[in-house]
Design a protein around this motif. Structure first.
Motif, PDB file in Angstrom:
ATOM      1  N   GLN A  67      -6.378  -4.860   2.978  1.00 27.52           N
ATOM      2  CA  GLN A  67      -7.462  -4.297   3.785  1.00 27.52           C
ATOM      3  C   GLN A  67      -8.821  -4.491   3.109  1.00 27.52           C
ATOM      4  N   VAL A  68      -8.862  -4.426   1.791  1.00 28.95           N
ATOM      5  CA  VAL A  68     -10.129  -4.607   1.076  1.00 28.95           C
ATOM      6  C   VAL A  68     -10.330  -6.042   0.600  1.00 28.95           C
ATOM      7  N   GLY A  69      -9.462  -6.946   1.035  1.00 27.41           N
ATOM      8  CA  GLY A  69      -9.693  -8.364   0.822  1.00 27.41           C
ATOM      9  C   GLY A  69      -8.831  -9.081  -0.191  1.00 27.41           C
ATOM     10  N   PHE A  70      -7.991  -8.361  -0.944  1.00 21.53           N
ATOM     11  CA  PHE A  70      -7.134  -9.050  -1.907  1.00 21.53           C
ATOM     12  C   PHE A  70      -6.048  -9.823  -1.173  1.00 21.53           C
ATOM     13  N   GLN A  71      -5.857 -11.081  -1.577  1.00 19.10           N
ATOM     14  CA  GLN A  71      -4.979 -11.971  -0.832  1.00 19.10           C
ATOM     15  C   GLN A  71      -3.718 -12.388  -1.580  1.00 19.10           C
ATOM     16  N   ASN A  72      -3.664 -12.134  -2.866  1.00 17.91           N
ATOM     17  CA  ASN A  72      -2.549 -12.613  -3.687  1.00 17.91           C
ATOM     18  C   ASN A  72      -1.843 -11.411  -4.311  1.00 17.91           C
ATOM     19  N   VAL A  73      -1.126 -10.659  -3.465  1.00 17.03           N
ATOM     20  CA  VAL A  73      -0.500  -9.409  -3.901  1.00 17.03           C
ATOM     21  C   VAL A  73       1.015  -9.565  -3.883  1.00 17.03           C
ATOM     22  N   GLY A  74       1.617  -9.447  -5.055  1.00 16.13           N
ATOM     23  CA  GLY A  74       3.073  -9.459  -5.168  1.00 16.13           C
ATOM     24  C   GLY A  74       3.581  -8.034  -5.264  1.00 16.13           C
ATOM     25  N   VAL A  75       4.815  -7.829  -4.840  1.00 13.02           N
ATOM     26  CA  VAL A  75       5.424  -6.498  -4.875  1.00 13.02           C
ATOM     27  C   VAL A  75       6.803  -6.608  -5.503  1.00 13.02           C
ATOM     28  N   MET A 112      -7.386 -13.087  -7.211  1.00 15.30           N
ATOM     29  CA  MET A 112      -6.612 -12.866  -8.437  1.00 15.30           C
ATOM     30  C   MET A 112      -5.232 -12.319  -8.089  1.00 15.30           C
ATOM     31  N   PRO A 113      -4.222 -12.716  -8.845  1.00 14.48           N
ATOM     32  CA  PRO A 113      -2.873 -12.222  -8.600  1.00 14.48           C
ATOM     33  C   PRO A 113      -2.706 -10.777  -9.076  1.00 14.48           C
ATOM     34  N   ILE A 114      -2.224  -9.936  -8.172  1.00 15.42           N
ATOM     35  CA  ILE A 114      -1.990  -8.518  -8.442  1.00 15.42           C
ATOM     36  C   ILE A 114      -0.511  -8.244  -8.222  1.00 15.42           C
ATOM     37  N   LEU A 115       0.081  -7.450  -9.111  1.00 17.48           N
ATOM     38  CA  LEU A 115       1.475  -7.054  -8.957  1.00 17.48           C
ATOM     39  C   LEU A 115       1.541  -5.549  -8.719  1.00 17.48           C
ATOM     40  N   VAL A 116       2.115  -5.164  -7.584  1.00 17.47           N
ATOM     41  CA  VAL A 116       2.324  -3.761  -7.238  1.00 17.47           C
ATOM     42  C   VAL A 116       3.758  -3.409  -7.595  1.00 17.47           C
ATOM     43  N   VAL A 117       3.925  -2.288  -8.327  1.00 16.00           N
ATOM     44  CA  VAL A 117       5.248  -1.869  -8.779  1.00 16.00           C
ATOM     45  C   VAL A 117       5.508  -0.447  -8.304  1.00 16.00           C
ATOM     46  N   ASP A 118       6.519  -0.296  -7.484  1.00 14.58           N
ATOM     47  CA  ASP A 118       6.932   1.026  -7.009  1.00 14.58           C
ATOM     48  C   ASP A 118       8.397   0.927  -6.642  1.00 14.58           C
ATOM     49  N   ASP A 119       9.150   1.978  -6.872  1.00  8.63           N
ATOM     50  CA  ASP A 119      10.567   1.933  -6.519  1.00  8.63           C
ATOM     51  C   ASP A 119      10.825   2.326  -5.072  1.00  8.63           C
ATOM     52  N   LEU A 120       9.779   2.698  -4.346  1.00  6.79           N
ATOM     53  CA  LEU A 120       9.911   3.029  -2.925  1.00  6.79           C
ATOM     54  C   LEU A 120       9.300   1.915  -2.076  1.00  6.79           C
ATOM     55  N   THR A 121      10.104   1.327  -1.222  1.00  7.14           N
ATOM     56  CA  THR A 121       9.650   0.212  -0.390  1.00  7.14           C
ATOM     57  C   THR A 121       8.455   0.600   0.474  1.00  7.14           C
ATOM     58  N   THR A 122       8.476   1.784   1.049  1.00  5.29           N
ATOM     59  CA  THR A 122       7.386   2.226   1.911  1.00  5.29           C
ATOM     60  C   THR A 122       6.073   2.284   1.140  1.00  5.29           C
ATOM     61  N   PRO A 132      -3.005  11.153  -2.620  1.00  6.29           N
ATOM     62  CA  PRO A 132      -3.300   9.992  -1.775  1.00  6.29           C
ATOM     63  C   PRO A 132      -4.710   9.475  -2.049  1.00  6.29           C
ATOM     64  N   PHE A 133      -4.921   8.210  -1.751  1.00  3.96           N
ATOM     65  CA  PHE A 133      -6.236   7.614  -1.921  1.00  3.96           C
ATOM     66  C   PHE A 133      -6.466   6.603  -0.810  1.00  3.96           C
ATOM     67  N   THR A 134      -7.718   6.258  -0.610  1.00  7.87           N
ATOM     68  CA  THR A 134      -8.090   5.308   0.433  1.00  7.87           C
ATOM     69  C   THR A 134      -8.167   3.898  -0.137  1.00  7.87           C
ATOM     70  N   ALA A 135      -8.241   2.940   0.745  1.00  6.15           N
ATOM     71  CA  ALA A 135      -8.414   1.550   0.324  1.00  6.15           C
ATOM     72  C   ALA A 135      -9.721   1.400  -0.451  1.00  6.15           C
ATOM     73  N   ALA A 136     -10.766   2.075   0.019  1.00  6.09           N
ATOM     74  CA  ALA A 136     -12.068   1.996  -0.658  1.00  6.09           C
ATOM     75  C   ALA A 136     -12.000   2.586  -2.068  1.00  6.09           C
ATOM     76  N   GLY A 144      -0.784  -3.152   1.816  1.00  4.18           N
ATOM     77  CA  GLY A 144      -1.672  -3.074   2.977  1.00  4.18           C
ATOM     78  C   GLY A 144      -3.081  -2.639   2.600  1.00  4.18           C
ATOM     79  N   LEU A 145      -3.193  -1.652   1.718  1.00  2.00           N
ATOM     80  CA  LEU A 145      -4.515  -1.198   1.267  1.00  2.00           C
ATOM     81  C   LEU A 145      -5.250  -2.312   0.531  1.00  2.00           C
ATOM     82  N   LEU A 146      -4.536  -3.019  -0.330  1.00  2.00           N
ATOM     83  CA  LEU A 146      -5.154  -4.122  -1.065  1.00  2.00           C
ATOM     84  C   LEU A 146      -5.590  -5.239  -0.119  1.00  2.00           C
TER      85      LEU A 146
END
Length: 140
Positions: A28-36, A7-17, A111-115, A24-26
């Motif tokens: 790591q748990v298998g999501f393949q369609n991640v936009g930023v 599924m397509p996921i959009l990550v929104v943050d004003d900090l590139t890091t 902070p949170f983990t990938a899991a 990377g966390l997404l």
């Protein structure tokens, strides 16, 4: 219910890091369609031209906060059904309740983990398409 890892996921943050970490966390748990995208205005533009099933946005962004972005998404009939998880370093109940009342489907504290992120996504999608915010997905 198994969440669609394509599924397509959009990550929104004003900090590139932070955007890179979240992607990377997404991944790591298998999501393949991640936009930023960087910032709320860019997110709205991308959402209006693409089909995303989930937005994961940081609360503390400038000039448009994640809360403002959530309100814009919920007020747009074409976007209103998009799932939304708010991310924040602040664990105040005021923020959690404000996000919930604005229509967020979930809230996760840094902070949170990938899991932990995967578990939150699973809970958001286990609650049915019409349900915007049951209290169990806001446990911090």
């Amino acid at each position: 219910m198994t969440v669609d890892l394509l599924m397509p996921i959009l990550v929104v943050d004003d900090l590139t890091t932070m955007s890179r970490i979240m992607r990377g966390l997404l991944n790591q748990v298998g999501f393949q369609n991640v936009g930023v995208v960087h910032g709320g205005a860019s997110a709205l533009e991308r959402l209006r031209t693409g089909k995303y099933r989930l937005v994961i946005a940081d609360w503390n962004m400038e000039p448009m906060s994640g809360y403002d972005l959530l309100e814009e998404i919920r007020s747009d009939a074409a976007l209103a059904a998009t799932r939304f998880i708010m991310v924040s370093a602040e664990s105040s109940w005021e923020h959690v309740l404000a996000a919930r009342n604005a229509g967020a489907n979930g809230f996760i504290i840094k902070p949170f983990t990938a899991a932990a992120l995967k578990a939150r996504i699973d809970r958001v999608f286990a609650n049915g398409e019409a349900d915007h915010a049951g209290p169990e997905i806001f446990a911090v």
